[in-house]
Design a protein around this motif. Structure first.
Motif, mmCIF file in Angstrom:
data_model
loop_
_atom_site.group_PDB
_atom_site.id
_atom_site.type_symbol
_atom_site.label_atom_id
_atom_site.label_comp_id
_atom_site.label_asym_id
_atom_site.label_seq_id
_atom_site.Cartn_x
_atom_site.Cartn_y
_atom_site.Cartn_z
ATOM 1 N N SER A 1 36.860 -2.150 -4.347
ATOM 2 C CA SER A 1 37.894 -1.973 -3.333
ATOM 3 C C SER A 1 38.040 -0.496 -2.942
ATOM 4 O O SER A 1 38.167 -0.160 -1.758
ATOM 5 N N TYR A 2 38.003 0.413 -3.925
ATOM 6 C CA TYR A 2 38.005 1.853 -3.635
ATOM 7 C C TYR A 2 36.849 2.196 -2.704
ATOM 8 O O TYR A 2 36.983 2.963 -1.759
ATOM 9 N N LEU A 3 35.679 1.639 -3.043
ATOM 10 C CA LEU A 3 34.455 1.974 -2.326
ATOM 11 C C LEU A 3 34.553 1.520 -0.874
ATOM 12 O O LEU A 3 34.246 2.271 0.053
ATOM 13 N N ARG A 4 35.015 0.285 -0.677
ATOM 14 C CA ARG A 4 35.192 -0.230 0.685
ATOM 15 C C ARG A 4 36.135 0.673 1.474
ATOM 16 O O ARG A 4 35.864 1.033 2.618
ATOM 17 N N ALA A 5 37.247 1.038 0.845
ATOM 18 C CA ALA A 5 38.231 1.881 1.525
ATOM 19 C C ALA A 5 37.617 3.230 1.883
ATOM 20 O O ALA A 5 37.757 3.713 3.011
ATOM 21 N N THR B 1 45.221 2.382 -10.982
ATOM 22 C CA THR B 1 45.158 0.987 -10.531
ATOM 23 C C THR B 1 45.032 0.943 -9.017
ATOM 24 O O THR B 1 45.111 1.975 -8.351
ATOM 25 N N LEU B 2 44.880 -0.264 -8.486
ATOM 26 C CA LEU B 2 44.801 -0.418 -7.030
ATOM 27 C C LEU B 2 46.116 -0.061 -6.356
ATOM 28 O O LEU B 2 46.142 0.312 -5.191
ATOM 29 N N ARG B 3 47.219 -0.163 -7.098
ATOM 30 C CA ARG B 3 48.513 0.156 -6.505
ATOM 31 C C ARG B 3 48.949 1.583 -6.805
ATOM 32 O O ARG B 3 49.980 2.031 -6.317
ATOM 33 N N GLY B 4 48.203 2.300 -7.637
ATOM 34 C CA GLY B 4 48.573 3.669 -7.984
ATOM 35 C C GLY B 4 48.212 3.944 -9.428
ATOM 36 O O GLY B 4 47.055 4.106 -9.766
ATOM 37 N N ALA C 1 27.899 9.917 4.094
ATOM 38 C CA ALA C 1 29.164 9.411 3.545
ATOM 39 C C ALA C 1 29.610 10.225 2.339
ATOM 40 O O ALA C 1 30.459 9.787 1.582
ATOM 41 N N ARG C 2 29.054 11.437 2.184
ATOM 42 C CA ARG C 2 29.302 12.089 0.892
ATOM 43 C C ARG C 2 30.754 12.487 0.670
ATOM 44 O O ARG C 2 31.202 12.556 -0.463
ATOM 45 N N ASP C 3 31.517 12.708 1.744
ATOM 46 C CA ASP C 3 32.944 12.978 1.544
ATOM 47 C C ASP C 3 33.640 11.755 0.948
ATOM 48 O O ASP C 3 34.506 11.861 0.084
ATOM 49 N N ALA C 4 33.223 10.593 1.454
ATOM 50 C CA ALA C 4 33.799 9.349 0.938
ATOM 51 C C ALA C 4 33.472 9.203 -0.549
ATOM 52 O O ALA C 4 34.326 8.818 -1.353
ATOM 53 N N PHE C 5 32.229 9.537 -0.903
ATOM 54 C CA PHE C 5 31.850 9.407 -2.309
ATOM 55 C C PHE C 5 32.576 10.429 -3.177
ATOM 56 O O PHE C 5 32.926 10.152 -4.319
ATOM 57 N N LYS D 1 38.708 9.677 -7.582
ATOM 58 C CA LYS D 1 39.554 8.560 -8.007
ATOM 59 C C LYS D 1 39.132 8.052 -9.382
ATOM 60 O O LYS D 1 39.952 7.643 -10.185
ATOM 61 N N LEU D 2 37.819 8.061 -9.624
ATOM 62 C CA LEU D 2 37.311 7.515 -10.881
ATOM 63 C C LEU D 2 37.217 8.577 -11.974
ATOM 64 O O LEU D 2 36.844 8.277 -13.099
ATOM 65 N N ASP D 3 37.540 9.816 -11.640
ATOM 66 C CA ASP D 3 37.386 10.913 -12.595
ATOM 67 C C ASP D 3 38.258 10.689 -13.826
ATOM 68 O O ASP D 3 39.483 10.700 -13.728
ATOM 69 N N PRO D 4 37.637 10.483 -14.981
ATOM 70 C CA PRO D 4 38.447 10.225 -16.175
ATOM 71 C C PRO D 4 39.320 11.419 -16.552
ATOM 72 O O PRO D 4 40.304 11.273 -17.255
ATOM 73 N N ARG D 5 38.961 12.625 -16.066
ATOM 74 C CA ARG D 5 39.765 13.791 -16.417
ATOM 75 C C ARG D 5 41.145 13.715 -15.796
ATOM 76 O O ARG D 5 42.110 14.253 -16.327
ATOM 77 N N ARG D 6 41.231 13.043 -14.627
ATOM 78 C CA ARG D 6 42.522 12.994 -13.943
ATOM 79 C C ARG D 6 43.572 12.279 -14.774
ATOM 80 O O ARG D 6 44.752 12.591 -14.702
ATOM 81 N N SER D 7 43.146 11.268 -15.512
ATOM 82 C CA SER D 7 44.139 10.548 -16.313
ATOM 83 C C SER D 7 43.959 10.860 -17.794
ATOM 84 O O SER D 7 44.277 10.054 -18.647
#
Lengths: 355, 355
Positions: free
Chosen positions: A253-257, B137-140, B272-276, B282-288
């Protein structure tokens, strides 16, 4: 030439019943033409759909049943209402009666397991059945069990699962000595639940025939494919499975967005769409659809209730493979090899000698 | 203006010690200039690194310690060797002595929890501490606890975790009545472990002050953000956390492979590299990064041992937030509100009246 594989189908199981089940069976039949089917369910609902597939009609026989086990029925309810007469019970019963080699249902898991246990009974040497899932990993695929048949497990149950999982891995992945890990919360020997530690000690120190024990593994080892078989009790196994499904959905879902936010990203997506199609296929939950009930005197496959025809076909494929590669015989052989060792442990003479 | 936040740092903790810890502290200091630091560890190792950051030097005091708790030390070993004199113990001790408001360490989890329990003790009304993780999560974001402090949990422990998790969610997410779910293997009330069922019954029927109970949730509900707080015992919580991490890594690896296979895919990736980059963030484990020890008389934050400066800074940020938003007071308040109700249940008169 080997005899055809005979598969009993619960045509009424799942969220969509015969509308999804029959097209799924047809897909599997095309891949395995040496298969015949017994279709259990409401004949009036099955017949018009089956008529669309002449070759499947030839390979199938409909057995009419009146009762359908509901997707929300509790196991006790299902047994009370559906014993002897539901499509689910009858399809398992065909395996017991020797009329089918495997049963496949997309019906509710608790009811299916309860009926399978009551009707087929556990194999000699097995305390209780487990549900095994095939899990896509970075190295290919692994087997994870138990993903929800029972909650909690003694060290003995964990060892039985190690044996059954190994037999299944040999069957499905065609490897001689699949590696087995016990799921735990830390790789150091000191951590974890008593039962897991004890099972680890037995597998490591005493050894169990047919089990190539690797050691403890952690949650992240499942996806990286550290071992071929991951053994855990049903609560944590189910949570691991569902959590991984949730994470995969979340990232998709992240990827699609992310890829629909700017025109550059959209264009990039278009150019790379074959790559994304390959990724989507890898993550497709339908590809690994099908939980195998292990430890029963018969092959029972549970398909996801909400799957489509392609997903149901994957569950039928799995049943076919289990029969063709003689899963039950392999497990029985491993269990028999194990039994003397297990017996020895309880003999007072040996116990004294080793203490 | 509120008083500055004082944070005690275990400068020797983690796989890389002060080389990562100090740059991490500096990153956090820039974001929170109203913070002072006590740096515990080998002065000879700390001083040259600290010299690179003049502003941090001004905001810090080094307290020399000789003993370092090893990343593989068992908790008992760590206590034997490191009590009173290790950087880990001293940094927790600063919280106990009131010289610091929070302690942050990237040292080994078992040792840190053991020292924190021995030195800070559990809060009145709390049976045992838990480790809470912030889960994207998808909601935050949601809070998941316990991710590994203890194995197994009574219904009472689960309820305490619901209270502590709610207080933390209010603190970190700034929401009035965060929703709480109990992690289980099925959404029907009939399924699951006895302790989980009992905790669910109490939360639903009797209600617990400060807990906005949603019901049972399953593994996939964590990633979809169904509730703000997910409560479970430490074995399954740890497995859920590690499994999700493994799945995220696995998908990232699939994606990289898919996008480097053809020139079209590579070009698409470039566009699409900005998107990636956004996805990667978002997936960066350091953030959480940062597990919060809940239920102790003091704030202790555990950073991942293998993280980098950015990750360690996130753990320091978390400690800062806990102090600024008065996590401990909030938990204490909830516990006190709950205590009379819990007390009533054990009074013989009430017990007889209800039986």
């Amino acid at each position: 030439m080997s005899a055809p594989v005979r598969i009993a189908i619960d045509a009424m199981g799942g969220d969509h019943g015969p509308e999804v089940v029959l097209p799924g069976v047809e897909l599997a039949r095309v891949r395995h033409p040496d298969t015949s089917f017994l279709l259990f369910g409401d004949e009036a609902a099955i017949r018009p759909i089956l008529a669309r597939y002449p070759a499947l009609s030839t390979a199938s026989r409909i057995i009419h049943t009146d009762v359908v086990v509901g997707m929300d029925d509790k196991p006790s309810q299902a047994l009370r209402r559906g014993r002897y007469k539901s499509s689910m019970w009858r399809c398992i019963d065909a395996v017991k009666a020797g009329e089918a080699d495997a049963a496949v249902s997309a019906g509710n898991t608790g009811a299916l397991m309860a009926m399978a246990k009551v009707n087929l009974r556990t194999m000699p040497g097995i305390g209780r059945p487990a549900i095994a899932a095939i899990w896509p990993t970075l190295r290919g695929e692994s087997i994870v069990l138990d993903v929800g048949a029972s909650i909690g497990a003694t060290s003995q149950s964990l060892i039985e699962m190690a044996i059954m999982g190994s037999a299944m891995a040999s069957t499905v992945f065609d490897i001689e000595r699949p590696t087995v890990g016990l799921l735990n919360v830390g790789v150091e020997e000191v951590k974890g639940v008593e039962e897991v530690k004890e099972a680890g000690r037995i597998l490591r120190e005493e050894g169990v025939a047919g089990v190539n024990y690797f050691g403890f593994v952690e949650g992240n080892d499942i996806g990286s494919g550290t071992v071929d078989v991951v053994v855990t009790e049903g609560f944590s196994g189910n949570i691991a499975l569902k959590t991984a499904e949730g994470t995969a959905k979340q990232i998709a879902s992240y990827l699609r967005a992310a890829l629909s936010r700017t025109w550059r990203a959209k264009l990039g997506y278009l150019l790379a769409r074959d790559a994304f199609a390959a990724l989507r296929e890898k993550l497709d939950p339908r590809r690994s659809n099908g939980g195998v009930f292990l430890g029963l005197n018969g092959v029972v496959i549970k398909s996801h209730g909400g799957t489509d025809a392609e997903g149901f076909a994957a569950a039928v494929d799995l049943g076919y493979d289990m029969v063709r590669h003689r899963l039950l015989e392999r497990i029985e052989k491993s269990i028999v090899t194990r039994l003397p060792a297990a017996g020895r442990g309880s003999e007072p003479v040996e116990a004294e000698g080793s203490s």
